[in-house]
Design a protein around this motif. Structure first.
Motif, PDB file in Angstrom:
ATOM      1  N   LYS A 122      73.707  55.487   2.510  1.00  0.00           N
ATOM      2  CA  LYS A 122      75.184  55.952   2.145  1.00  0.00           C
ATOM      3  C   LYS A 122      75.626  57.425   2.898  1.00  0.00           C
ATOM      4  CE  LYS A 122      75.235  53.344  -2.070  1.00  0.00           C
ATOM      5  NZ  LYS A 122      75.629  53.614  -3.604  1.00  0.00           N
ATOM      6  N   ASP A 123      74.455  58.057   3.114  1.00  0.00           N
ATOM      7  CA  ASP A 123      75.058  59.320   3.843  1.00  0.00           C
ATOM      8  C   ASP A 123      75.509  59.076   5.187  1.00  0.00           C
ATOM      9  OD1 ASP A 123      74.735  62.394   4.250  1.00  0.00           O
ATOM     10  OD2 ASP A 123      73.369  61.525   6.108  1.00  0.00           O
ATOM     11  N   SER A 124      75.685  57.909   5.804  1.00  0.00           N
ATOM     12  CA  SER A 124      76.172  57.534   7.084  1.00  0.00           C
ATOM     13  C   SER A 124      77.588  57.450   6.824  1.00  0.00           C
ATOM     14  CB  SER A 124      75.577  56.226   7.639  1.00  0.00           C
ATOM     15  OG  SER A 124      74.222  56.141   7.777  1.00  0.00           O
ATOM     16  N   PHE A 125      78.070  57.594   5.627  1.00  0.00           N
ATOM     17  CA  PHE A 125      79.591  57.270   5.566  1.00  0.00           C
ATOM     18  C   PHE A 125      80.077  58.644   4.930  1.00  0.00           C
ATOM     19  CE2 PHE A 125      77.709  53.067   5.464  1.00  0.00           C
ATOM     20  CZ  PHE A 125      78.637  52.226   5.737  1.00  0.00           C
ATOM     21  N   LYS A 126      79.449  59.654   5.085  1.00  0.00           N
ATOM     22  CA  LYS A 126      79.684  61.152   4.686  1.00  0.00           C
ATOM     23  C   LYS A 126      79.405  62.071   5.634  1.00  0.00           C
ATOM     24  CE  LYS A 126      78.747  60.121  -0.413  1.00  0.00           C
ATOM     25  NZ  LYS A 126      78.067  60.516  -1.451  1.00  0.00           N
ATOM     26  N   HIS A 127      78.552  61.694   6.371  1.00  0.00           N
ATOM     27  CA  HIS A 127      78.216  62.717   7.605  1.00  0.00           C
ATOM     28  C   HIS A 127      78.095  61.994   8.921  1.00  0.00           C
ATOM     29  CE1 HIS A 127      77.593  65.710   4.343  1.00  0.00           C
ATOM     30  NE2 HIS A 127      76.806  64.856   3.641  1.00  0.00           N
ATOM     31  N   HIS A 128      78.059  62.813  10.011  1.00  0.00           N
ATOM     32  CA  HIS A 128      77.934  62.266  11.451  1.00  0.00           C
ATOM     33  C   HIS A 128      76.387  62.177  11.583  1.00  0.00           C
ATOM     34  CE1 HIS A 128      81.897  64.282  11.412  1.00  0.00           C
ATOM     35  NE2 HIS A 128      82.054  63.110  12.250  1.00  0.00           N
ATOM     36  N   ARG A 129      75.925  61.108  12.319  1.00  0.00           N
ATOM     37  CA  ARG A 129      74.506  60.693  12.570  1.00  0.00           C
ATOM     38  C   ARG A 129      74.576  60.407  13.966  1.00  0.00           C
ATOM     39  NH1 ARG A 129      71.439  57.139   8.382  1.00  0.00           N
ATOM     40  NH2 ARG A 129      69.764  58.242   9.129  1.00  0.00           N
ATOM     41  N   LYS A 130      73.478  60.609  14.617  1.00  0.00           N
ATOM     42  CA  LYS A 130      73.254  60.342  16.062  1.00  0.00           C
ATOM     43  C   LYS A 130      72.667  59.058  16.447  1.00  0.00           C
ATOM     44  CE  LYS A 130      72.479  65.214  16.756  1.00  0.00           C
ATOM     45  NZ  LYS A 130      71.462  66.453  17.104  1.00  0.00           N
ATOM     46  N   TYR A 131      73.523  58.229  17.295  1.00  0.00           N
ATOM     47  CA  TYR A 131      73.184  56.759  17.652  1.00  0.00           C
ATOM     48  C   TYR A 131      72.950  56.733  18.857  1.00  0.00           C
ATOM     49  CZ  TYR A 131      75.239  55.793  12.891  1.00  0.00           C
ATOM     50  OH  TYR A 131      75.642  55.864  11.518  1.00  0.00           O
ATOM     51  N   ARG A 132      71.870  56.416  19.418  1.00  0.00           N
ATOM     52  CA  ARG A 132      71.443  56.603  20.906  1.00  0.00           C
ATOM     53  C   ARG A 132      70.717  55.497  21.338  1.00  0.00           C
ATOM     54  NH1 ARG A 132      67.365  61.109  23.875  1.00  0.00           N
ATOM     55  NH2 ARG A 132      69.026  62.567  23.252  1.00  0.00           N
ATOM     56  N   VAL A 133      71.084  55.171  22.827  1.00  0.00           N
ATOM     57  CA  VAL A 133      70.500  53.973  23.368  1.00  0.00           C
ATOM     58  C   VAL A 133      69.756  54.772  24.662  1.00  0.00           C
ATOM     59  CG1 VAL A 133      72.314  53.145  24.758  1.00  0.00           C
ATOM     60  CG2 VAL A 133      70.438  51.697  24.246  1.00  0.00           C
ATOM     61  N   GLU A 134      68.654  54.277  24.958  1.00  0.00           N
ATOM     62  CA  GLU A 134      67.957  54.662  26.383  1.00  0.00           C
ATOM     63  C   GLU A 134      67.901  53.473  27.308  1.00  0.00           C
ATOM     64  OE1 GLU A 134      64.708  57.227  26.029  1.00  0.00           O
ATOM     65  OE2 GLU A 134      65.817  58.592  24.520  1.00  0.00           O
ATOM     66  N   TRP A 135      68.381  53.657  28.374  1.00  0.00           N
ATOM     67  CA  TRP A 135      68.538  52.438  29.087  1.00  0.00           C
ATOM     68  C   TRP A 135      67.950  52.661  30.551  1.00  0.00           C
ATOM     69  CZ3 TRP A 135      73.942  51.281  31.799  1.00  0.00           C
ATOM     70  CH2 TRP A 135      73.733  50.136  32.476  1.00  0.00           C
ATOM     71  N   GLU A 136      66.772  51.828  30.953  1.00  0.00           N
ATOM     72  CA  GLU A 136      66.234  52.077  32.182  1.00  0.00           C
ATOM     73  C   GLU A 136      66.384  50.765  33.028  1.00  0.00           C
ATOM     74  OE1 GLU A 136      64.412  53.673  35.566  1.00  0.00           O
ATOM     75  OE2 GLU A 136      65.297  54.734  33.567  1.00  0.00           O
ATOM     76  N   PRO A 137      67.265  50.598  34.005  1.00  0.00           N
ATOM     77  CA  PRO A 137      67.571  49.367  34.817  1.00  0.00           C
ATOM     78  C   PRO A 137      66.390  48.816  35.522  1.00  0.00           C
ATOM     79  CG  PRO A 137      69.245  51.148  35.252  1.00  0.00           C
ATOM     80  CD  PRO A 137      68.035  51.762  34.627  1.00  0.00           C
ATOM     81  N   PRO A 138      66.394  47.487  35.679  1.00  0.00           N
ATOM     82  CA  PRO A 138      65.297  46.749  36.226  1.00  0.00           C
ATOM     83  C   PRO A 138      64.995  47.135  37.919  1.00  0.00           C
ATOM     84  CG  PRO A 138      67.162  45.411  36.355  1.00  0.00           C
ATOM     85  CD  PRO A 138      67.336  46.624  35.694  1.00  0.00           C
ATOM     86  N   ASN A 139      63.871  46.843  38.140  1.00  0.00           N
ATOM     87  CA  ASN A 139      63.601  47.086  39.841  1.00  0.00           C
ATOM     88  C   ASN A 139      64.510  46.274  40.770  1.00  0.00           C
ATOM     89  OD1 ASN A 139      61.570  48.911  39.213  1.00  0.00           O
ATOM     90  ND2 ASN A 139      60.309  47.249  38.749  1.00  0.00           N
ATOM     91  N   ASN A 140      64.647  46.634  42.048  1.00  0.00           N
ATOM     92  CA  ASN A 140      65.778  45.652  42.954  1.00  0.00           C
ATOM     93  C   ASN A 140      65.242  44.208  42.590  1.00  0.00           C
ATOM     94  OD1 ASN A 140      66.852  48.169  43.768  1.00  0.00           O
ATOM     95  ND2 ASN A 140      65.479  48.147  45.491  1.00  0.00           N
ATOM     96  N   ASP A 141      64.088  44.018  42.395  1.00  0.00           N
ATOM     97  CA  ASP A 141      63.645  42.557  42.323  1.00  0.00           C
ATOM     98  C   ASP A 141      64.006  42.087  41.033  1.00  0.00           C
ATOM     99  OD1 ASP A 141      61.499  43.498  40.806  1.00  0.00           O
ATOM    100  OD2 ASP A 141      60.065  42.819  41.864  1.00  0.00           O
ATOM    101  N   GLY A 142      64.637  42.800  40.175  1.00  0.00           N
ATOM    102  CA  GLY A 142      64.939  42.110  38.782  1.00  0.00           C
ATOM    103  C   GLY A 142      63.788  42.490  37.817  1.00  0.00           C
ATOM    104  N   THR A 143      62.892  42.772  38.012  1.00  0.00           N
ATOM    105  CA  THR A 143      61.594  42.803  37.198  1.00  0.00           C
ATOM    106  C   THR A 143      61.722  44.405  36.462  1.00  0.00           C
ATOM    107  OG1 THR A 143      60.324  43.802  38.668  1.00  0.00           O
ATOM    108  CG2 THR A 143      60.312  41.513  38.307  1.00  0.00           C
TER     109      THR A 143
END
Length: 630
Positions: free
Chosen positions: A321-342
């Motif tokens: 419920k604290d999420s509706f009273k105070h600011h929290r940090k939502y994060r995504v870390e995104w590493e794209p694939p190699n040139n061949d898609g892997t």
């Protein structure tokens, strides 16, 4: 929210910080908000195996009150002004529902009716309709995009955590599709696929099977608009839910991609059978589990070969419920694939703790890839009968209206929904980071590897609201000019001032009608998109063949012209006799018959070598028909 004493000139500090490292990397500070504190200029990954140093490449701290985000008002964001046709939406988006107050961006959801022109797909005609909830969506489409990096939001969720109906979201979308503009997403969303598969060729507008590149795109490369959901919050009563230990309120973190899994798919509300869903996914704790309530959608089109399946690889995390009273940090870390898609990966975090993760190898079930498209950021609060509303419809209720104050409509609304409005979704800041000297981390909405600008220009109508008279997808940013009565209306003394004619005049680094927005820009733009030349065209053998063909062609044309002129000279030298001249002068003139028309439609000129009743212009061109708007 920070006091004035903590503010710093971020652009200068980022460049100074980079210079002191002694590296050769360029300074990416054009999108950095000058209000970003010094400690935010760099960060490190929460993923233990990633030891790279990350620099701030984009930020908005929302410290300046009074900013507006209507089309043409802000370089970073556009608050859309339109109906939302997606996901059984019950809201209408208005720019006035997004403003900066008390150091935050405030997205408000209120009871207010909006009439609009709707389209009946069965009767194929427009009709007048109305929605009774007004809310806001702000998006960075075709303004700021990035490929790879760390994206972090600090946010406080709206409303009562135990009352359903609101759908706050923080998410990302590939720039080839514009959120809520359905025409732009057809056969584009949420593809992240770069293999030639004839079974998907009709349903993927930009397919790897295409041998010719169009709109600046590379031939043989599949393109699309995948979706990364950082937060989609579901509020409501905390009773036990099927197939999971997670109870409401919770939020979903997801990757939505196509093509989706065909054949035996998991049933909604039940766990998937082994071998029939993506495996090897990472869950941070028992507080996060697989999302059994959404596995993706079937996008149906006619004819049948244009229908395709999308997948939502998703997890749910319980919200305190604290999420509706105070600011929290939502994060995504995104590493794209190699040139061949892997390779590549996605990892989601809440307040620095891992929630959920996946790697490229986890997607082998369908051949889809971790996204490599330039993606933009979106913040909104939706209201939809498909999210947190009673399902199935309660007995004795038609669920065909959702209007607070109308007794006939109340049975279809969640308990306490009307009393939960107005509700306010607060975003304290948005920050994006990219690793130093990482070639896979790129800024820009149209990059050299993944161009989008020519495609968008070629399909401009799909990205704008033509029903309301919109003529361009995005308006140019207005710099000053808004009415003012005092200097403070224009951000004085640092941003602008009020002129003698009562109009805002902006300082160099600020823009917007009232000069309240930092003039963000890409300070290291990618090369201008040009037509690509095949390496074969530059080879010595091809050059010799081209030269020989050109000489042969010029010789042929020269001979033909010479013969034609010789024939004309011969005809000219055959001077007619006096008798021939007399015969021609005495020949009676043909009288025109009134009403028969002109020469252009006389029988002699009506000959059509194509055998049609009317003349037609026949054009031959090498263009994939699926990329042309009808």
């Amino acid at each position: 929210m920070r006091s004035q004493s903590l503010k710093s000139t971020a652009t200068a500090l980022v460049c100074i910080a980079l210079a002191t490292t002694g590296g050769q990397q360029q300074c990416h500070a054009g999108w950095v908000d000058p209000d970003s504190p010094e400690e935010a200029l760099t960060t490190t990954s929460h993923y233990a195996e990633d030891t790279r140093e990350y620099e701030l490449v984009f930020s908005d701290e929302f410290e300046q009150d009074g900013r507006s985000f209507e089309d043409g008002a802000d370089p970073r964001w556009t608050a859309i002004d339109k109906n939302d046709y997606t996901n059984e939406a019950l809201h209408f988006y208005r720019p006035e529902n997004i403003q900066t107050t008390n150091g935050v961006m405030n997205i408000s959801s209120v009871q207010k009716s909006n009439r609009y022109k709707a389209f009946d797909e069965k009767k194929l005609k427009y009709y007048a309709d109305a929605k009774h909830i007004q809310s806001g969506m702000v998006q960075g489409w075709n303004k700021f995009c990035l490929t790879g990096g760390i994206i972090e939001f600090s946010a406080k969720l709206p409303g009562d955590p135990e009352t359903g109906g609101l759908w706050p979201a923080l998410w990302m979308l590939g720039n080839l599709a514009r959120a809520t503009y359905v025409g732009s997403s057809n056969f584009i969303w949420p593809y992240s696929y770069d293999e030639c598969d004839e079974s998907n060729r009709q349903s993927q507008k930009v397919s790897a099977c295409s041998k010719v590149g169009h709109y600046g795109m590379k031939p043989g490369r599949g393109r699309g608009s995948p979706e990364i959901d950082i937060l989609e919050a579901m509020m409501g009563s905390p009773e036990k839910l099927p197939s999971t230990n997670i109870t409401r309120p919770y939020f979903s973190t997801s990757l939505q991609i196509a093509p989706g899994l065909e054949g035996t798919r998991p049933n909604m509300g039940k766990l998937p059978k082994k071998g029939h869903w993506y495996e090897g996914l990472e869950y941070g704790s028992n507080n996060t589990q697989l999302n059994p309530f959404f596995y993706g959608v079937t996008l149906e089109h006619k004819p049948k070969q244009f229908t395709y399946q999308s997948d939502a690889i998703s997890a749910n995390t319980h919200l305190a419920k604290d999420s509706f009273k105070h600011h929290r940090k939502y994060r995504v870390e995104w590493e794209p694939p190699n040139n061949d898609g892997t390779g590549g990966y996605l990892k989601w975090f809440l307040d620095g703790k891992i929630l959920y993760g996946m790697k490229g190898e986890n997607l082998q079930l369908t051949g889809a890839e971790i996204p490599s498209e330039p993606m933009y950021l979106i913040m909104n609060t939706a209201v939809a009968s498909s999210w947190g509303f009673p399902k199935p419809c309660p007995d004795g209720c038609t669920c065909d209206c959702y209007e607070c104050g109308n007794p006939e409509c109340l049975c279809g609304l969640p308990d306490g929904f009307c009393e939960n409005l107005p509700a306010f979704f607060e975003i304290d800041y948005v920050r994006a980071y990219q690793a130093k000297n990482e070639s896979k981390h790129i800024l820009g909405c149209s990059t050299q590897a993944r161009p989008t600008s020519k495609f968008i220009k070629g399909h401009a109508k799909d990205y704008m609201n033509t029903e309301e008279g919109q003529k361009e997808p995005l308006m140019a940013i207005q710099r000053g000019g808004r009415y003012c009565s005092k200097d403070s209306d224009c951000g004085y003394p640092t941003k602008g001032a009020c002129s003698e004619s009562n109009r805002c005049v902006c300082e160099d680094d600020y823009t917007g009608p009232k000069c309240l927005s930092h003039a963000g820009y890409n300070d290291n733009p990618p090369p201008v998109e040009d037509l690509e030349v095949d390496r074969l065209l530059l080879s010595p053998v091809f050059s010799f063949m081209f030269f020989f063909a050109a000489v042969a062609f010029i010789s042929f044309v020269g001979i033909a012209v010479f013969k034609r002129r010789r024939q004309e000279m011969e005809r000219y030298n055959q001077v007619p006799s006096s008798n021939e001249v007399t015969m021609r002068l005495d020949f009676p003139m043909q009288q025109q018959v009134p009403g028969n028309g002109s020469y252009q439609n006389s029988p002699e000129s009506a000959y059509n070598p194509m055998g049609a009743d009317k003349q037609e212009t026949v054009t031959y061109c090498m263009i994939d028909g699926r990329l042309i708007d009808e």
